[in-house]
Design a protein around this motif. Structure first.
Motif, PDB file in Angstrom:
ATOM      1  N   SER A   1      -5.789   2.520  -2.628  1.00 54.05           N
ATOM      2  CA  SER A   1      -5.779   1.802  -1.355  1.00 54.05           C
ATOM      3  C   SER A   1      -5.795   2.768  -0.180  1.00 54.05           C
ATOM      4  CB  SER A   1      -4.550   0.891  -1.270  1.00 54.05           C
ATOM      5  OG  SER A   1      -4.604  -0.115  -2.255  1.00 54.05           O
ATOM      6  N   TRP A   2      -5.041   3.865  -0.316  1.00 58.02           N
ATOM      7  CA  TRP A   2      -5.051   4.862   0.750  1.00 58.02           C
ATOM      8  C   TRP A   2      -6.417   5.527   0.865  1.00 58.02           C
ATOM      9  CZ3 TRP A   2      -4.261   7.027   5.065  1.00 58.02           C
ATOM     10  CH2 TRP A   2      -4.556   8.366   5.291  1.00 58.02           C
TER      11      TRP A   2
ATOM     12  N   ALA B   1      -0.072  12.775   3.580  1.00 58.97           N
ATOM     13  CA  ALA B   1      -1.167  12.572   2.629  1.00 58.97           C
ATOM     14  C   ALA B   1      -2.355  13.468   2.969  1.00 58.97           C
ATOM     15  CB  ALA B   1      -1.598  11.100   2.638  1.00 58.97           C
TER      16      ALA B   1
ATOM     17  N   VAL C   1       0.865   9.277   6.701  1.00 58.17           N
ATOM     18  CA  VAL C   1      -0.557   9.641   6.757  1.00 58.17           C
ATOM     19  C   VAL C   1      -0.717  11.146   6.887  1.00 58.17           C
ATOM     20  CG1 VAL C   1      -2.645   9.478   8.171  1.00 58.17           C
ATOM     21  CG2 VAL C   1      -1.332   7.413   7.642  1.00 58.17           C
TER      22      VAL C   1
ATOM     23  N   ILE D   1       0.848  -1.196   0.000  1.00 59.39           N
ATOM     24  CA  ILE D   1       0.000   0.000   0.000  1.00 59.39           C
ATOM     25  C   ILE D   1       0.882   1.244   0.000  1.00 59.39           C
ATOM     26  CG2 ILE D   1      -1.582   1.377   1.407  1.00 59.39           C
ATOM     27  CD1 ILE D   1      -2.979  -1.092   2.232  1.00 59.39           C
TER      28      ILE D   1
ATOM     29  N   THR E   1      -8.808   3.431   2.814  1.00 59.25           N
ATOM     30  CA  THR E   1      -8.520   3.520   4.248  1.00 59.25           C
ATOM     31  C   THR E   1      -9.050   4.823   4.833  1.00 59.25           C
ATOM     32  OG1 THR E   1      -6.503   2.221   3.883  1.00 59.25           O
ATOM     33  CG2 THR E   1      -6.670   3.421   5.954  1.00 59.25           C
ATOM     34  N   ARG E   2      -8.715   5.939   4.198  1.00 57.80           N
ATOM     35  CA  ARG E   2      -9.136   7.237   4.712  1.00 57.80           C
ATOM     36  C   ARG E   2     -10.651   7.373   4.748  1.00 57.80           C
ATOM     37  NH1 ARG E   2     -11.132  11.710   2.843  1.00 57.80           N
ATOM     38  NH2 ARG E   2     -10.968  11.070   0.648  1.00 57.80           N
TER      39      ARG E   2
ATOM     40  N   ILE F   1       1.009   5.116   0.613  1.00 55.49           N
ATOM     41  CA  ILE F   1       0.245   6.137   1.340  1.00 55.49           C
ATOM     42  C   ILE F   1       0.497   7.490   0.700  1.00 55.49           C
ATOM     43  CG2 ILE F   1      -0.215   7.189   3.575  1.00 55.49           C
ATOM     44  CD1 ILE F   1      -0.838   4.216   3.470  1.00 55.49           C
TER      45      ILE F   1
ATOM     46  N   PRO G   1       2.974  -0.746   4.613  1.00 55.32           N
ATOM     47  CA  PRO G   1       2.737   0.446   3.788  1.00 55.32           C
ATOM     48  C   PRO G   1       3.987   1.306   3.659  1.00 55.32           C
ATOM     49  CG  PRO G   1       1.746   0.691   5.965  1.00 55.32           C
ATOM     50  CD  PRO G   1       2.232  -0.711   5.883  1.00 55.32           C
TER      51      PRO G   1
END
Length: 292
Positions: A148-149, A285, A282, A140, A152-153, A142, A174
Motif C-alpha cells: 500500500s505504501w 520509509a 514517510v 496502511i 502511494t509513493r 507506512i 496509516p
C-alpha cells in the motif's frame, strides 16, 4: 519465549524477527526456503499451505505470529482460509499458548471488501482449534516495501497529475512500520484472546496522503477525482503506473472503498506510547529505501 514467526521473510516479518530477538525471545523464522533466509532467528522449513510441514516447525514453541496472506492469488480467500485452519490445528497440537495475528482495520457493520472480509475470517479460523488468538488490526502500514505504501509513493513519483478514482476521499489511519512492530512485540506479554486496533495520530483521506507525500518529496501534484472510474479500471491504472500487478491492485482498490480508522482505543492503554506521525513515518520509509 520460544516464538515462531510465520511470514518471517515478508514486509513485517523481516523487521519483527530482529525486534523479538532484541527483546530476549528465542526466535524461529518459519519459511518455505530456510536455506535462503538471512534474517534474525533460527530458520526452519514450514509452509502454511502444507499442513504436514507445520508440526516440526511449531514443536517446542510457546507462541507464534501469523503474518501470512495470499493477496496476489486469484482464489486468495479460499487459500487463506485453508492455511489458517492448517496453522490453527498445528498450533493446538504443539501446545502453543497463543497466536498473534496482524489483521486489517474496518468496521464490521460496513460492506467489507473481499480482502478485509478474508482478514476477519482468518481471525476466527486461527482460534478454531482452541489456541487463544491476539489480533492487531491495522490499516496502511507506512514502510519501505509495503504494497500500500509503494502504491502511494510510486503514484506520487510517477505522475505529475492524477485522474483518480473516488476512493481518494476515503479516510484511513496509516501507521508507521516501526510502531506496528513495537505493538506486535509488546502484545506477546499481554494476556491473549483480545482484538486491538492500531493507527497513527493522523486520520487522512487517500488523496491527502498523496498530497502530503508529494510535499515531503518537494513535488507538486494535481489530483482530479473521477467518480465513475470502476474498481477494475482503477486496478489496471495502478498496474500501468506502479509495479503492483493488476490482481493485487484490484484487491487493494476494493478495500480502499472501506473507511479504515481506529474506533477502539484500548491498545493505547495496554501498550502506552505515542505513535509516529504520518510525515515522520514517510520520511523514515524514504530514508530506508534510499539506504537499501
Amino acid at each position: 519465549m520460544r516464538v515462531v514467526v510465520a511470514g518471517s521473510s515478508g514486509f513485517v516479518g523481516r523487521r519483527l524477527c530482529p525486534a523479538l530477538a532484541e527483546a530476549g525471545h528465542d526466535v524461529v523464522a518459519m519459511t518455505r526456503r530456510p536455506d535462503d533466509y538471512a534474517g534474525a532467528g533460527e530458520p526452519v522449513h514450514g509452509d502454511v499451505h502444507d499442513a504436514g510441514s507445520l508440526n516440526a516447525a511449531l514443536t517446542g514453541a510457546d507462541a507464534a505470529y501469523y503474518l501470512v496472506h495470499s493477496l496476489g492469488e486469484p482464489d486468495f480467500e479460499r487459500r487463506d482460509a485453508r492455511a489458517a485452519r492448517n496453522f490453527a490445528r498445528a498450533a493446538a497440537d504443539a501446545g502453543l499458548s497463543r497466536i498473534v495475528y496482524l489483521g486489517g482495520l474496518g468496521d464490521d457493520a460496513d460492506d467489507l471488501s473481499p480482502h478485509l472480509r478474508s482478514r476477519r475470517q482468518v481471525e476466527g479460523l486461527l482460534g478454531e482449534a482452541g489456541v487463544p488468538v491476539t489480533v492487531l488490526r491495522a490499516g496502511i502500514v507506512i514502510g519501505h516495501g509495503g504494497i500500500s505504501w509503494e502504491i502511494t509513493r510510486q503514484l506520487v513519483e510517477h505522475l505529475p497529475a492524477m485522474v483518480t478514482p473516488r476512493w481518494v476521499s476515503t479516510r484511513t489511519q496509516p501507521i508507521a512500520l516501526a510502531d506496528v512492530v513495537r505493538y506486535l512485540v509488546a502484545l506477546l506479554d499481554v494476556p491473549p484472546g483480545r482484538v486491538f486496533e492500531a493507527g497513527g495520530p493522523d486520520v487522512l483521506a487517500y488523496g491527502d496522503m498523496l498530497k502530503r507525500v508529494a510535499g515531503i518529496e518537494g513535488r507538486f501534484r494535481v489530483i482530479v477525482p473521477v467518480p465513475l472510474l470502476s474498481p477494475k479500471l482503477s486496478s489496471l491504472w495502478l498496474s500501468l503506473v506502479t509495479d503492483v500487478d493488476a490482481r493485487t491492485g484490484r484487491s487493494l482498490v476494493d478495500s480502499m472503498t472501506n473507511e479504515v480508522v481506529v474506533r477502539d482505543h484500548s491498545l493505547r492503554e495496554v501498550v502506552p506510547f505515542e505513535p509516529m506521525g504520518f510525515d515522520a513515518a514517510v520520511v523514515a520509509a524514504l530514508r530506508e529505501r534510499a539506504g537499501a
